[in-house]
Design an enzyme around this catalytic site. Structure first.
Site, PDB file in Angstrom:
ATOM      1  N   ASP A 104       0.825  -1.207   0.000  1.00 30.64           N
ATOM      2  CA  ASP A 104       0.000   0.000   0.000  1.00 30.64           C
ATOM      3  C   ASP A 104       0.861   1.260   0.000  1.00 30.64           C
ATOM      4  O   ASP A 104       0.708   2.148  -0.851  1.00 30.64           O
ATOM      5  CB  ASP A 104      -0.894   0.015   1.247  1.00 30.64           C
ATOM      6  CG  ASP A 104      -2.303  -0.481   0.961  1.00 30.64           C
ATOM      7  OD1 ASP A 104      -2.782  -0.303  -0.169  1.00 30.64           O
ATOM      8  OD2 ASP A 104      -2.923  -1.031   1.875  1.00 30.64           O
ATOM      9  N   ILE A 105       1.741   1.369   0.983  1.00 32.90           N
ATOM     10  CA  ILE A 105       2.551   2.587   1.115  1.00 32.90           C
ATOM     11  C   ILE A 105       3.538   2.700  -0.043  1.00 32.90           C
ATOM     12  O   ILE A 105       3.780   3.791  -0.572  1.00 32.90           O
ATOM     13  CB  ILE A 105       3.287   2.605   2.466  1.00 32.90           C
ATOM     14  CG1 ILE A 105       2.272   2.667   3.623  1.00 32.90           C
ATOM     15  CG2 ILE A 105       4.230   3.801   2.551  1.00 32.90           C
ATOM     16  CD1 ILE A 105       1.392   3.901   3.622  1.00 32.90           C
TER      17      ILE A 105
END
Length: 395
Positions: A174-175
């Site tokens: 995600d990041i």
């Protein structure tokens, strides 16, 4: 909220944040921190993260939402309705950047895909974030961080050698995708200064996970051996991992011959650098288990703090393994402003994680609290009306 006296780098850029949960919202928050006008376009029920997490604050919004949505304005638009789409397209006319993370194909079904948007605003930079990208056999798959970690190989090499596959403790896909999306958005924006044209950005969690695995993939390509789980160890050097002391574990990184010799000197183990199993980094990698057993036979004679202080004093990378309470509450975290209290109209003072990088000339600013759902509707619609009136008056 604090105001910047010097214009921030992205001041004057308008971003439509048509995303939920993490990768898209985090990317848009980073742009907002640098001065962009970020309008969070939310469905009637709001960003899913508003109601996530297993505990409640004073209001309806979770602390997770409050930590990924500062420096934004919120407007609710039902993009499945004609009225919602009409208002959205008026916003599109004013936008420099759009970030969306609907499941691939969903924006097209609503008549809001890139080709449609490009006809309205040819200069728009349109970033689509998804689990597996907008093409390929897996493009329609729903994608979350867990699925991306599994498909990209990250889970296969995470965890103890004798344990099951493990998810990384933090959402690396995600990041990672969020950061790659920001890199692409800013690159496209710079390019637009020359061409005048926007472009489509296809960012996926899957490819972020693969890109983060550079050491493991290179090891696979170089040896032909599929990488396996090695716990906290490193594929490129040894010792470089967590080791056991008298009262717990600490980490160290003596990852070249000079550092290894210095480590053995500090440990008063002159036998190790000349041991036939440990003379070179390649040998130490091949015989890692035996090496760590030898090191721990000495390390377990003293507490971990003793070894961390001793090794650091000798110039050998080492450190304690902190939990989050310790990681956030120490002199270094305080000096680096990694706990950032901001004011919120419902919660009062609420903690945010500090800015992950520091710009000295134009430091990031908290200009707006994380918005309440639909908080800025009247303000945003008034801006659109004013823009329409100016266009009419200008002929």
């Amino acid at each position: 909220m604090s105001q910047s006296k010097t214009p921030l780098p992205l001041e004057g850029i308008r971003v439509l944040d048509v995303s939920q949960v993490m990768a898209g919202p985090f990317a848009c928050m980073l742009l907002g921190d640098l001065g962009a006008d970020v309008i969070k376009v939310e469905p009637p029920t709001g960003d899913q993260t508003r109601s996530s997490m297993g505990f409640k604050l004073k209001g309806d919004d979770s602390l997770g939402f409050l930590n990924m949505n500062r420096n934004k304005r919120s407007i609710v638009l039902d993009l499945k309705s004609e009225e919602g789409r009409e208002t959205y397209l008026r916003l599109v006319e004013t936008a420099d950047v759009i970030v969306e993370n609907y499941r691939p194909g969903a924006m097209a079904r609503m008549g809001l895909d890139y080709e449609t948007i490009k006809a309205v605003n040819p200069g728009v930079i349109y970033a689509s974030i998804s689990g597996f990208g907008q093409s390929g056999p897996w493009w329609k798959r729903p994608g979350f961080d867990l699925m991306a970690q599994a498909a990209s190989g990250v889970m296969s090499i995470t965890g103890a050698p004798d344990g099951p596959p493990a998810k990384s403790g933090v959402p690396v896909a995600d990041i990672g995708c969020s950061l790659f999306a920001v890199y692409a958005i800013l690159s496209a924006y710079i390019g637009r200064q020359t061409t005048g044209q926007g472009q489509f950005i296809d960012a996926s969690l899957y490819e972020a996970g693969l890109s983060f695995a550079v050491w493991d993939i290179c090891d696979f390509w170089g040896t032909g051996n599929v990488p396996q789980r090695i716990g906290t160890a490193n594929r490129m050097a040894a010792p470089y991992q967590a080791v056991r002391a008298k009262d717990g574990h600490f980490v160290l990184g003596a990852n070249n011959d000079r550092a290894f010799r210095k480590l053995c000197e500090v440990m008063e183990r002159p036998d190790l650098p000349v041991h036939p199993l440990f003379e070179t980094n390649a040998l130490r990698l091949a015989n890692r288990d035996a090496l760590i057993a030898e090191l721990e036979s000495t390390f377990t004679g003293q507490p971990r703090d003793h070894w961390v202080e001793t090794l650091l004093e000798a110039g050998i990378p080492a450190g304690s393994i902190l939990d989050y309470a310790e990681a956030l509450d120490n002199p270094h975290a305080h000096e680096r402003n990694m706990v950032m209290p901001i004011q919120h109209p419902v919660e009062g003072e609420v903690k945010n994680i500090g800015f992950p990088v520091k710009l000295r000339g134009t430091p990031q600013q908290v200009r707006r609290h994380p918005p309440l759902l639909d908080e800025h509707r009247d303000e945003i619609l008034a801006e659109l009306r004013s823009r329409g009136e100016r266009q009419v008056s200008n002929g």
